[in-house]
Scaffold this motif. Structure first.
Motif, mmCIF file in Angstrom:
data_model
loop_
_atom_site.group_PDB
_atom_site.id
_atom_site.type_symbol
_atom_site.label_atom_id
_atom_site.label_comp_id
_atom_site.label_asym_id
_atom_site.label_seq_id
_atom_site.Cartn_x
_atom_site.Cartn_y
_atom_site.Cartn_z
ATOM 1 N N HIS A 1 0.761 -1.176 0.121
ATOM 2 C CA HIS A 1 0.219 0.088 0.021
ATOM 3 C C HIS A 1 0.892 1.169 0.007
ATOM 4 O O HIS A 1 0.625 2.287 -0.563
ATOM 5 N N HIS A 2 2.014 1.257 0.692
ATOM 6 C CA HIS A 2 2.913 2.469 0.769
ATOM 7 C C HIS A 2 3.484 2.670 -0.733
ATOM 8 O O HIS A 2 3.489 3.495 -1.110
ATOM 9 N N VAL A 3 3.813 1.686 -1.406
ATOM 10 C CA VAL A 3 4.387 1.652 -2.893
ATOM 11 C C VAL A 3 3.183 2.228 -3.718
ATOM 12 O O VAL A 3 3.408 3.093 -4.530
ATOM 13 N N SER A 4 1.850 1.799 -3.397
ATOM 14 C CA SER A 4 0.851 2.151 -4.471
ATOM 15 C C SER A 4 0.694 3.673 -4.052
ATOM 16 O O SER A 4 0.319 4.421 -5.154
ATOM 17 N N ARG A 5 0.622 3.942 -2.914
ATOM 18 C CA ARG A 5 0.457 5.506 -2.741
ATOM 19 C C ARG A 5 1.382 6.361 -3.520
ATOM 20 O O ARG A 5 1.294 7.198 -3.770
ATOM 21 N N GLY A 6 2.666 5.760 -3.412
ATOM 22 C CA GLY A 6 3.975 6.587 -4.019
ATOM 23 C C GLY A 6 3.565 6.667 -5.595
ATOM 24 O O GLY A 6 3.849 7.647 -6.233
ATOM 25 N N TRP A 7 3.218 5.496 -6.054
ATOM 26 C CA TRP A 7 2.872 5.397 -7.563
ATOM 27 C C TRP A 7 1.766 6.212 -7.695
ATOM 28 O O TRP A 7 1.902 6.932 -8.721
ATOM 29 N N ASN A 8 0.810 6.230 -7.082
ATOM 30 C CA ASN A 8 -0.460 7.251 -7.256
ATOM 31 C C ASN A 8 0.127 8.551 -7.467
ATOM 32 O O ASN A 8 -0.417 9.321 -8.172
ATOM 33 N N ALA A 9 0.972 9.108 -6.450
ATOM 34 C CA ALA A 9 1.437 10.373 -6.464
ATOM 35 C C ALA A 9 2.149 10.835 -7.791
ATOM 36 O O ALA A 9 2.168 11.816 -8.319
ATOM 37 N N VAL A 10 2.957 9.819 -8.210
ATOM 38 C CA VAL A 10 3.872 9.862 -9.487
ATOM 39 C C VAL A 10 2.799 10.196 -10.737
ATOM 40 O O VAL A 10 2.941 10.780 -11.497
ATOM 41 N N LEU A 11 1.689 9.182 -10.598
ATOM 42 C CA LEU A 11 0.724 9.099 -11.971
ATOM 43 C C LEU A 11 -0.094 10.317 -11.721
ATOM 44 O O LEU A 11 -0.332 10.927 -12.834
ATOM 45 N N HIS A 12 -0.409 11.012 -10.501
ATOM 46 C CA HIS A 12 -1.195 11.894 -10.265
ATOM 47 C C HIS A 12 -0.386 13.273 -11.098
ATOM 48 O O HIS A 12 -0.803 14.189 -11.832
ATOM 49 N N LEU A 13 0.947 13.210 -10.625
ATOM 50 C CA LEU A 13 1.923 14.500 -11.310
ATOM 51 C C LEU A 13 1.925 14.126 -12.491
ATOM 52 O O LEU A 13 2.000 15.404 -13.280
#
Length: 305
Positions: A12-24
């Motif tokens: 979940h921690h990695v998913s949140r990080g990738w979510n931030a990258v994809l949103h950016l």
């Protein structure tokens, strides 16, 4: 269990990080799409002399409404042209949706005996056409539509490509089980189409409606062929005439002192940007309207097989 919980937490921690990258990335891409139009709006409000001396800037040294004032003064019937374009777009889009949706629904049903004939008939029109001169003769002489709003509406009302898109959407997104159940309950074809098929087809209809709206709004060629009455000139054709007038004065500015004086008083670059804004801004408001139906259509319940 503790190890699984730890791995789940790391996932979940990695998913949140990738979510931030994809949103950016999505935000940057969206900004890159919107920024050119914002820049065009800024240039249209820039003073022409400031634009000539300082070049294109996000924050011009001097703002001006001269470009919009020139466009509205040059096209004295610009508001009337807006009204013509809005009327043609609304009537044409509704008529196009009605005709295309009915045609596509008929050839999408396996029970329709002549579905193959009408499918081939639509596809042939995508490959071959009569040409501009026969089309002009049919519209202006046979149908007598010259100098009328119908000359701007009917030539674009049917589109074989849109029919094929909507037929495929009907075939893949409207379950046959729903239609068969409605037939068993005694429902007729029009009842099934209006009460069952159309609510399930809102995303496809919204797509075709958006394409038709853009086609009618941006059309200028039919006005060039069929419209001589200045009261029926649509927006795109009016803006094209203003642009042609600017180009004519610019080409002849070195011949006479009168043309040179007139050319110096014309905001050339900023007026072109103002015309882009006037032609584009109203159609932008159509996107949220169609987006609402995209979302509504995607949330319609499906059949459980």
């Amino acid at each position: 269990m503790a190890e699984m919980a730890r791995k789940s937490k790391d996932f979940h921690h990695v998913s949140r990080g990738w979510n931030a990258v994809l949103h950016l990335i999505a935000g940057i891409f969206s900004f890159m799409c919107v920024f050119p139009f914002i820049f065009v709006v800024i240039i249209s409000f820039t003073d022409e002399k400031t634009l000539a001396t300082d070049g294109y800037r996000l924050l011009p040294a001097k703002w001006s409404l001269d470009a919009y004032r020139f466009v509205f003064e040059s096209g004295d019937s610009l508001l009337r042209s807006y009204g013509v374009t809005i009327a043609v777009t609304l009537i044409g889009t509704i008529l196009s949706l009605v005709m295309i949706s009915l045609y596509a629904y008929a050839i999408s049903r396996k029970s329709f005996r002549y579905r193959r004939f009408f499918s081939v008939f639509a596809i042939v029109t995508m490959l071959f056409n009569g040409g501009m001169i026969p089309t002009y003769m049919v519209v202006s002489q046979l149908m007598g539509l010259k100098d009328s709003l119908w000359a701007l509406i009917l030539p674009l009302a049917m589109n074989a490509f849109y029919i094929m898109i909507l037929r495929t959407f009907y075939s893949t997104s409207v379950p046959e089980a729903i239609i068969e159940s409605a037939r068993i309950d005694g429902a007729g074809d029009f009842y099934i189409f209006l009460r069952i098929v159309l609510p399930l087809s809102l995303p496809g209809l919204a797509t075709i409606g958006l394409f038709s709206t853009l086609g009618y709004w941006n059309d200028w060629f039919n006005a060039l062929l069929y419209i001589d009455n200045p009261n029926l000139v649509p927006l795109q054709s009016m803006l094209m005439r203003i642009e042609s007038s600017i180009a004519f004065i610019q080409q002849n500015s070195q011949n006479t002192s009168l043309s040179l004086a007139a050319m110096q008083s014309i905001p050339q670059d900023t007026s072109r940007m103002a015309m882009v804004v006037l032609a584009t801004l109203p159609i932008i408001f159509a996107y949220p309207f169609f987006q609402r139906y995209f979302v509504q259509g995607l949330t319609v319940g499906a059949v459980k097989e």
